[in-house]
Write an enzyme that holds these catalytic residues in place. Structure first.
Site, PDB file in Angstrom:
ATOM      1  N   CYS A 455       0.906  -1.315   0.048  1.00 28.93           N
ATOM      2  CA  CYS A 455      -0.006  -0.064   0.081  1.00 28.93           C
ATOM      3  C   CYS A 455       0.746   1.288  -0.024  1.00 28.93           C
ATOM      4  O   CYS A 455       0.392   2.423  -0.531  1.00 28.93           O
ATOM      5  CB  CYS A 455      -1.091  -0.098   1.151  1.00 28.93           C
ATOM      6  SG  CYS A 455      -0.160  -0.156   2.924  1.00 28.93           S
ATOM      7  N   HIS A 857      -1.368   1.327   7.645  1.00 27.54           N
ATOM      8  CA  HIS A 857      -2.062   1.206   6.256  1.00 27.54           C
ATOM      9  C   HIS A 857      -1.648   2.748   5.582  1.00 27.54           C
ATOM     10  O   HIS A 857      -1.816   3.655   6.312  1.00 27.54           O
ATOM     11  CB  HIS A 857      -3.254   0.650   6.017  1.00 27.54           C
ATOM     12  CG  HIS A 857      -3.809   0.605   4.859  1.00 27.54           C
ATOM     13  ND1 HIS A 857      -3.594  -0.021   3.649  1.00 27.54           N
ATOM     14  CD2 HIS A 857      -5.117   1.192   4.373  1.00 27.54           C
ATOM     15  CE1 HIS A 857      -4.248  -0.125   2.653  1.00 27.54           C
ATOM     16  NE2 HIS A 857      -5.091   0.769   3.111  1.00 27.54           N
TER      17      HIS A 857
END
Length: 996
Positions: A455, A857
């Protein structure tokens, strides 16, 4: 006396009379007795305690035993000896088994009476051995609880030594696994729960006293619940142990379990299923925390088969736990995680759909505040799932009717919840059953598949792709026959722009662009990746250009000498500054700017300067104390807080040469932490022997002015940028070595931007190293993101000369923020030009969700911004520049704020949220409020686009070859995209055939 007592308890006298006589017998315990009489009294009272036919006789036996044992302690010590205790434990008493809890009651009463006697030590040693033997025999809950109560009151009886203590803990875990309730009535269940609590409480005490026993005990626990023996089902009473496991161990234990090659998938599935069963245990604490952590851990290592099997097997059981108030909170947490992460198929959700309506009606009938709160949470979850799996009206209509009166989350919130929860996007190696074919979302944008903790790359690539001018330049390059990284980026951009797939897997680009030191499938710092990527692209273009030049100019040279010449030319170009735009690389044209660093000796007033290129500016957070002292900051100590390192990242062409400034070492040893780091340390006053009191007073005046400018708690990007550019006083241990003075002197260091980039990249330094935990912790402070940013750029015609003379205070306002830096400058140093405020528009925001750089994330918000920006910006920016900044310093709403509000309301659906595979519409309000709604989600990397005076970007769109402003693709790129789109349509067709 013993005959009187024996006759009394067996007689038919009234109970009241018996009690009177017993009281007199107890009172006569002080009377001197012979050893034989004492022994007879002890034997009789022991028989009454252990074999009394009714509670009255057993109570009489206890009272007499305690009274005579207290007044005749020596005789009782001789009676209550090792032989008696060992016989009771191993053979029992009469018809009473040695495993009867009454035996332990009697022994505990005897220990209390001889605690001060020497013989008690012998009994402690005996009981240490017998306690281990008892737990190895898997005692029933009543006996085990009674044993743990005795050991809790007399910890001297616990097995001693690491080996025996560890064996005791492991066997006690095994014993709990065999517990079963003996009844189903409420009173029986309450008694059973209290017995289990007694046992688990003892284990907690042992773990606390001897920490070395904890991990082996947990390994034994996992061995029990992961066993595949179908003939034995471990008791859910094991759930009582979870609350005593420190939560700090979750990360270590889960990582150990999920990465252990010796743990087979079948064992892990069995263990996870049994842990989910623990949700049924009343009063269990933290069970849901461990279950969710294990689910996430399995997703992180791509154990999707286990997750699918367990979810489908246990989802209905978890849902049914919602009927029971005691276990409802934990069950709802696990249910939410299982459903929201199981996004590849509606199968799990549809298993519970038939039961939703009855549960909703039950919650409504309760009318209790707790039931209402849970109903609200359940309703939000149900709306998310129905949104994600739309197209089943016959299933959802009854549910919608049941919850129609309850609040419904808006679409933006639903999309955010779903995009942050899926585990299927965490890997590129998903099994075929997980593939979910679908076209692009309504946004028309393409997502990027997460290849396993990538990510950090996806968020950066989407931000670069949405940098419109940069994307157009990349797509317009003629790179046929070239296998460069830029060619791979062009290929990736082309697919993002033209593929029909919902998400694209950037495997080739990832392998080519991943820094060598980045561990595959582990979380990385997106800003570090971005710097590496831009530097690679920059160096590659420069090397290829030098190589091409070498081949053209010296075609007669052999290939090896040409390559050496190309490398030599690349090195020369790195050492020589670019004099024209035609010599600059694409990265320099788009992201390159220049900083000028000046250091002025406060003794002789001589000034040294250095210019350096940068591709991004790293902005540190102002320490709270510095908000009150916004004047020149003093650097008196070499000790550096990692929170407050400020960095300006330069292109690799300058990295080798720009290490010192006139042999000045400002950073100490900090360059190993941050490239070209400027350390900002703070003290109350400048420490300079050569600084006059009047000068210090002027500095204090600056601070007084600054204090009035701090008008809000939330800092803005403007504040951080001004803090970055604010002057620093080098003093104390960080004094500057002045060559003119030939000694260490107090000095002032200033930085100025002298050349602005087309795209300004700002990195907020949110991570600081925690030496205790050996991780980089995160600064979670919210930062206000201005839609319009005005960058102060000082274009000086000539460098400053060495000056001397008096000092004066000159306050320059470099922006319209609240926390504005005060400039302390020599009065003789007249600048050729004043700072020009260059307007920038916010283009992209990369957000980090998490509490450390090693986890979490990344996702990004972005929009298309060209040189002219959204409609109307140029006129507004020009009008804005006419406003005197000083007149708006204390205003509640600055002109920038007005522009932000107008722009955001005029252009709906302008912003996009890129979260790996998913792309959704969002708004600038969502970007601004992300941290206030989700405290762990914070802006990390910002892209701002410079607004040119021409209000436009020069393109050849007039020839109608450009689509939506983008240039036409090279033929081989278009052929590859066309081929993949046809393949995608074939896949969709095959899936449709399977369904029908």
């Amino acid at each position: 006396m013993d005959k009187i007592l024996e006759g009394l308890v067996s007689s038919s006298h009234p109970l009241q009379l018996k009690r009177v006589i017993v009281r007199r017998v107890v009172e006569s315990a002080e009377t001197p007795l012979s050893q034989a009489q004492c022994r007879a009294m002890f034997a009789l009272s022991t028989r009454l305690v252990l074999q009394g036919p009714d509670p009255f006789q057993r109570q009489v036996g206890r009272q007499v035993l305690e009274a005579y044992g207290r007044y005749h302690r020596a005789e009782f010590e001789a009676f209550f000896n090792r032989g008696l205790v060992l016989g009771l434990l191993q053979r029992g008493y009469g018809q009473l088994s040695g495993r009867d809890p009454a035996i332990l009651d009697y022994i505990q009463a005897g220990l209390r009476l001889i605690m001060s006697c020497p013989s008690v030590l012998e009994l402690f040693e005996l009981l240490q051995v017998e306690a281990l033997r008892l737990v190895c025999e898997r005692p029933a809950p009543p006996l085990c609880a009674r044993l743990c109560q005795l050991l809790g009151d007399f910890p001297q009886c616990l097995p001693r030594g690491r080996k025996l203590s560890l064996a005791f803990c492991q066997q006690l875990v095994r014993s709990i696994a065999h517990f079963q309730s003996q009844g189903s009535r409420e009173a029986e269940l309450r008694l059973y729960v209290s017995q289990v609590t007694q046992v688990s409480g003892l284990l907690r005490s042992v773990w606390k006293a001897e920490p070395d026993t904890l991990l082996p005990s947990l390994q034994e626990l996992f061995a029990v619940i992961s066993a595949a023996d179908t003939s034995f089902e471990p008791s859910v009473a094991l759930a009582s142990l979870v609350q005593h496991i420190p939560l700090q161990m979750i990360t270590v234990l889960i990582r150990s379990l999920t990465t252990d090659p010796n743990v087979k998938d079948a064992s892990m599935t069995q263990a996870l299923c049994r842990m989910i069963d623990w949700l049924s245990w009343p009063l269990a604490q933290h069970v849901e925390t461990w279950v969710i952590a294990l689910l996430k851990g399995l997703a992180a290592v791509q154990k999707f088969t286990i997750l699918i099997d367990v979810t489908l097997l246990k989802i209905e059981l978890v849902f049914n736990r919602l009927w029971f108030p005691l276990v409802r909170p934990g069950a709802l947490a696990v249910l939410s995680h299982m459903l929201l992460s199981f996004q590849h198929s509606p199968e799990a959700f549809h298993l519970i759909v038939p039961h939703v309506v009855s549960l909703v009606h039950s919650f409504k009938r309760d009318g209790l505040p707790s039931s209402t709160a849970f109903l609200m949470q359940l309703t939000e979850l149900i709306h998310c799932m129905m949104y994600h799996y739309s197209g089943f009206p016959e299933l959802y209509e009854p549910i919608l009717e049941a919850i129609k009166e309850l609040p419904k989350p808006n679409e933006e919130k639903i999309k955010l919840i779903l995009s942050q929860s899926a585990w299927t996007s965490q890997s590129s190696s998903l099994p075929s059953c997980l593939s979910r074919l679908s076209g692009k979302s309504e946004t028309g944008k393409t997502g990027l598949i997460n290849l396993g903790n990538t990510c950090y790359m996806n968020s950066v690539i989407q931000a670069l792709f949405m940098a419109t001018d940069f994307r157009r330049h990349v797509l317009s390059l003629n790179l046929n026959g070239c296998n460069s990284l830029m060619r791979k980026l062009q290929h990736l951009f082309a697919f993002l722009a033209h593929t029909q797939r919902e998400a694209y897997a950037p495997r080739i680009f990832f392998e080519a662009s991943r820094p060598p030191w980045f561990t595959p499938r582990s979380q990385q710092d997106c800003s570090e990746y971005l710097r590496f990527l831009l530097d690679r692209l920059h160096e590659e273009e420069r090397t290829l250009r030098a190589l091409s030049s070498a081949k053209t100019a010296e075609s007669i040279m052999n290939e090896e000498s040409q390559t050496q010449e190309a490398v030599h030319k690349a090195q020369l170009s790195a050492e020589a500054p670019c004099t024209g735009s035609e010599e600059r690389t694409l990265i320099e044209k788009m992201f390159g700017g220049k900083l000028k660093t000046s250091i002025c000796c406060l003794n002789c007033k001589s000034t040294s300067q250095k210019e350096e290129a940068f591709t991004d500016l790293s902005l540190a957070f102002c320490p709270p104390a510095s908000l009150e002292n916004l004047g020149p900051k003093c650097m008196e100590h070499s000790e550096v807080k990692d929170d407050y390192v400020v960095q300006s990242n330069t292109l690799a062409s300058n990295a080798a040469e720009e290490t010192t400034l006139n042999n000045l070492e400002v950073n100490g040893g900090c360059d190993t932490i941050m490239n070209e780091g400027t350390i900002k340390n703070f003290s109350a006053e400048p420490n300079s022997e050569n600084t006059t009191n009047s000068e210090l007073n002027k500095v204090q005046d600056n601070r007084d002015i600054s204090q009035r400018l701090v008008g809000k708690n939330t800092p803005s990007v403007t504040d951080l940028l001004n803090y970055f550019l604010a002057p620093e006083i080098l003093s104390g241990d960080n004094k500057y070595y002045c060559e003119k003075c030939a000694s260490l002197q107090n000095a002032e260091k200033t930085m100025q931007i002298i050349e602005e980039p087309e795209y300004l990249i700002l990195t907020l330094l949110r991570f600081s190293y925690d030496p205790k935990c050996h991780i980089r912790r995160k600064i979670l402070d919210n930062v206000s993101l201005p839609l319009v940013l005005e960058l102060p750029v000082k274009r000086a015609a000539s460098p400053l000369a060495v000056v001397s003379g008096g000092w004066s205070v000159d306050v320059e306002i470099s922006d319209i923020g609240e926390n504005l830096a005060k400039k302390l400058k020599p009065s003789g140093a007249d600048e050729v030009t004043c700072p020009q405020l260059v307007p920038y528009m916010l283009s992209s925001v990369v957000v980090h969700s998490g509490v450390s750089s090693e986890s979490g994330h990344y996702y990004s918000y972005a929009r298309n911004v060209t040189g002219s920006g959204p409609s109307g910006l140029c006129h507004q920016s020009k009008a804005l520049s006419l406003v005197s900044p000083q007149n708006n310093l204390l205003a509640e709403e600055s002109p920038c704020t007005v522009v932000e509000n107008e722009l955001d309301t005029e252009m709906p659906k302008e912003w996009f949220l890129f979260n790996d595979s998913r792309v959704t519409f969002t708004s600038f309000q969502s970007v601004q409020k992300i941290t206030s709604r989700f405290p762990k989600d914070t802006a990390y990397v910002l892209f701002y686009k410079k607004q040119n005076n021409t209000c436009g970007f020069s393109t050849n769109s007039a020839n109608r070859l450009w689509v939506n402003g983008d240039p036409p693709l090279q033929k081989d790129l278009m052929d590859a995209i066309t081929k993949d789109n046809k393949l995608y349509l074939q896949e969709v067709e095959k899936e449709q055939v399977k369904v029908t």
